[in-house]
Design a protein around this motif. Structure first.
Motif, mmCIF file in Angstrom:
data_model
loop_
_atom_site.group_PDB
_atom_site.id
_atom_site.type_symbol
_atom_site.label_atom_id
_atom_site.label_comp_id
_atom_site.label_asym_id
_atom_site.label_seq_id
_atom_site.Cartn_x
_atom_site.Cartn_y
_atom_site.Cartn_z
ATOM 1 N N VAL A 78 0.824 -1.206 0.000
ATOM 2 C CA VAL A 78 0.000 0.000 0.000
ATOM 3 C C VAL A 78 0.864 1.264 0.000
ATOM 4 O O VAL A 78 0.457 2.306 -0.534
ATOM 5 C CB VAL A 78 -0.981 -0.024 1.191
ATOM 6 N N SER A 79 2.063 1.184 0.581
ATOM 7 C CA SER A 79 2.918 2.375 0.638
ATOM 8 C C SER A 79 3.371 2.821 -0.743
ATOM 9 O O SER A 79 3.666 4.000 -0.960
ATOM 10 C CB SER A 79 4.140 2.114 1.530
ATOM 11 N N ARG A 80 3.408 1.898 -1.708
ATOM 12 C CA ARG A 80 3.828 2.273 -3.060
ATOM 13 C C ARG A 80 2.871 3.288 -3.678
ATOM 14 O O ARG A 80 3.269 4.074 -4.547
ATOM 15 C CB ARG A 80 3.906 1.021 -3.945
ATOM 16 N N ARG A 81 1.611 3.277 -3.271
ATOM 17 C CA ARG A 81 0.626 4.214 -3.800
ATOM 18 C C ARG A 81 0.738 5.591 -3.135
ATOM 19 O O ARG A 81 0.175 6.565 -3.639
ATOM 20 C CB ARG A 81 -0.775 3.666 -3.569
ATOM 21 N N MET A 82 1.434 5.654 -1.983
ATOM 22 C CA MET A 82 1.460 6.893 -1.197
ATOM 23 C C MET A 82 2.847 7.522 -1.102
ATOM 24 O O MET A 82 2.963 8.719 -0.823
ATOM 25 C CB MET A 82 0.928 6.603 0.218
ATOM 26 N N HIS A 83 3.875 6.736 -1.323
ATOM 27 C CA HIS A 83 5.241 7.245 -1.250
ATOM 28 C C HIS A 83 5.458 8.334 -2.298
ATOM 29 O O HIS A 83 5.095 8.173 -3.463
ATOM 30 C CB HIS A 83 6.218 6.087 -1.478
ATOM 31 N N GLN A 84 5.998 9.468 -1.880
ATOM 32 C CA GLN A 84 6.292 10.624 -2.735
ATOM 33 C C GLN A 84 5.028 11.317 -3.248
ATOM 34 O O GLN A 84 5.079 12.072 -4.216
ATOM 35 C CB GLN A 84 7.203 10.215 -3.903
ATOM 36 N N LEU A 85 3.897 11.058 -2.582
ATOM 37 C CA LEU A 85 2.649 11.719 -2.975
ATOM 38 C C LEU A 85 2.752 13.226 -2.742
ATOM 39 O O LEU A 85 3.223 13.677 -1.701
ATOM 40 C CB LEU A 85 1.479 11.159 -2.167
ATOM 41 N N VAL A 86 2.276 13.995 -3.692
ATOM 42 C CA VAL A 86 2.264 15.458 -3.609
ATOM 43 C C VAL A 86 0.843 15.924 -3.284
ATOM 44 O O VAL A 86 -0.121 15.490 -3.923
ATOM 45 C CB VAL A 86 2.747 16.086 -4.936
ATOM 46 N N LEU A 87 0.743 16.801 -2.282
ATOM 47 C CA LEU A 87 -0.554 17.340 -1.849
ATOM 48 C C LEU A 87 -0.535 18.850 -2.076
ATOM 49 O O LEU A 87 0.056 19.599 -1.304
ATOM 50 C CB LEU A 87 -0.802 17.007 -0.379
ATOM 51 N N ARG A 88 -1.176 19.270 -3.151
ATOM 52 C CA ARG A 88 -1.185 20.685 -3.509
ATOM 53 C C ARG A 88 -2.295 21.427 -2.740
ATOM 54 O O ARG A 88 -3.191 20.787 -2.175
ATOM 55 C CB ARG A 88 -1.381 20.843 -5.015
ATOM 56 N N PRO A 89 -2.246 22.782 -2.732
ATOM 57 C CA PRO A 89 -3.305 23.537 -2.025
ATOM 58 C C PRO A 89 -4.701 23.128 -2.483
ATOM 59 O O PRO A 89 -4.965 22.974 -3.674
ATOM 60 C CB PRO A 89 -2.987 24.994 -2.394
ATOM 61 N N GLN A 90 -5.572 22.905 -1.499
ATOM 62 C CA GLN A 90 -6.974 22.521 -1.668
ATOM 63 C C GLN A 90 -7.162 21.091 -2.172
ATOM 64 O O GLN A 90 -8.280 20.685 -2.490
ATOM 65 C CB GLN A 90 -7.717 23.509 -2.577
ATOM 66 N N GLU A 91 -6.097 20.308 -2.213
ATOM 67 C CA GLU A 91 -6.242 18.894 -2.520
ATOM 68 C C GLU A 91 -6.464 18.106 -1.237
ATOM 69 O O GLU A 91 -6.001 18.500 -0.157
ATOM 70 C CB GLU A 91 -5.011 18.359 -3.249
ATOM 71 N N THR A 92 -7.150 16.979 -1.373
ATOM 72 C CA THR A 92 -7.481 16.136 -0.225
ATOM 73 C C THR A 92 -6.802 14.775 -0.373
ATOM 74 O O THR A 92 -6.805 14.180 -1.448
ATOM 75 C CB THR A 92 -9.006 15.937 -0.117
ATOM 76 N N PHE A 93 -6.221 14.308 0.721
ATOM 77 C CA PHE A 93 -5.669 12.961 0.780
ATOM 78 C C PHE A 93 -6.769 12.016 1.244
ATOM 79 O O PHE A 93 -7.446 12.264 2.239
ATOM 80 C CB PHE A 93 -4.505 12.906 1.773
ATOM 81 N N SER A 94 -6.966 10.917 0.527
ATOM 82 C CA SER A 94 -7.871 9.852 0.940
ATOM 83 C C SER A 94 -7.100 8.539 0.928
ATOM 84 O O SER A 94 -6.518 8.166 -0.097
ATOM 85 C CB SER A 94 -9.079 9.749 0.005
ATOM 86 N N PHE A 95 -7.091 7.842 2.059
ATOM 87 C CA PHE A 95 -6.386 6.564 2.126
ATOM 88 C C PHE A 95 -6.898 5.607 1.057
ATOM 89 O O PHE A 95 -6.123 5.023 0.293
ATOM 90 C CB PHE A 95 -6.566 5.953 3.521
#
Length: 280
Positions: A78-95
């Motif tokens: 599961v970490s492969r989908r989240m590693h180095q993820l970029v979260l820009r302004p007004q974006e939402t992270f969903s597991f």
């Protein structure tokens, strides 16, 4: 006594009901007008807001240690989908937006999970470790928690190799509960997850120098016996600290974690007896 659900009369409908629930879960996300973060970038942002290292293997689970190794296997997937993820302004992270179908090429292994009130091997068991770690990291940032769910029942002893307070609790179940946080700041954030066979090193990076650090702590654990069951209480609080002069700002009370304990406590554990309310 409440009315029985249809699936209690016809258990063979359970898999169909679960598929329906999961389909509706993602349909709602596809139509909720949120911008979900999905971009991963090998180019890392320059500033570290927070980083930590946590042990992955819980030798005190009371179950075959192989399930701990299986958990690490599942976390790596599961970490492969989240590693180095970029979260820009007004974006939402969903597991689950990121984790959906992560095991299509490399299947998950059975890990420990709660099913019908019992700890049993389940497909993809152990992923809650990741959601709790992510929640712990977000509390050390100015990001906004949008959705978070506690475990109502704790069935495994705490992991002595993980340093998060016991009350840092964020369960996830596909189709039912998610972990979401949103970037309401004016800068970009990036998540780094690096796993070995025994530990995970995680970082939350940002595009601008952070103005604040955050000290997150839990009160001493309290155990209370209520209606024959034991409940664990812990208050979680956070203190912002200015980086410029290390001045502490007023402490924020975040929440009280209350969960029923379903594993044997050490014999010397102090358990308070809840006072019975007098009837008039």
């Amino acid at each position: 006594m409440g009315r029985k659900r249809l699936t209690e009369f016809f258990p063979f409908l359970l898999p169909l009901r679960r598929k329906q629930k999961i389909a509706c879960f993602y349909w709602k996300m596809d139509h909720d007008h949120q911008r979900y973060a999905t971009t991963q970038s090998a180019e890392r942002l320059p500033y570290i807001q927070f980083e930590c290292t946590q042990g992955l293997i819980n030798p005190d689970s009371g179950y075959d240690i192989q399930y701990q190794y299986n958990k690490v296997h599942n976390l790596k997937i599961v970490s492969r989908r989240m590693h180095q993820l970029v979260l820009r302004p007004q974006e939402t992270f969903s597991f689950w937006k990121l984790a959906r179908g992560a095991d299509r090429q490399t299947p998950y292994r059975p890990g420990l999970g709660l099913h019908d009130g019992k700890i049993v091997p389940v497909h993809g068991g152990g992923l809650c470790f990741m959601s709790e770690l992510l929640y712990w990291m977000v509390l050390h940032t100015p990001l906004t928690v949008v959705e978070k769910h506690p475990h109502l029942v704790i069935s495994l002893p705490p992991n002595p190799n993980a340093s998060m307070p016991a009350g840092i609790d964020a369960t996830i179940q596909e189709g039912w509960s998610d972990l979401k946080f949103r970037n309401d700041t004016d800068q970009t954030w990036q998540l780094i997850l690096e796993l070995s066979d025994t530990e995970i090193h995680a970082q939350m990076l940002c595009s601008e120098p952070p103005a604040l650090d955050y000290q997150v702590s839990g009160s001493p654990l309290r155990y209370v016996r209520r209606h024959g069951k034991i409940w664990r209480h812990q208050t979680i609080q956070r203190t912002p600290i200015r980086r410029a002069d290390r001045q502490k700002l007023p402490t924020e009370w975040l929440y009280e974690s209350v969960s029923r304990i379903d594993y044997p406590l050490p014999p010397d554990t102090i358990i308070e007896e809840e006072e019975k309310r007098s009837s008039r």
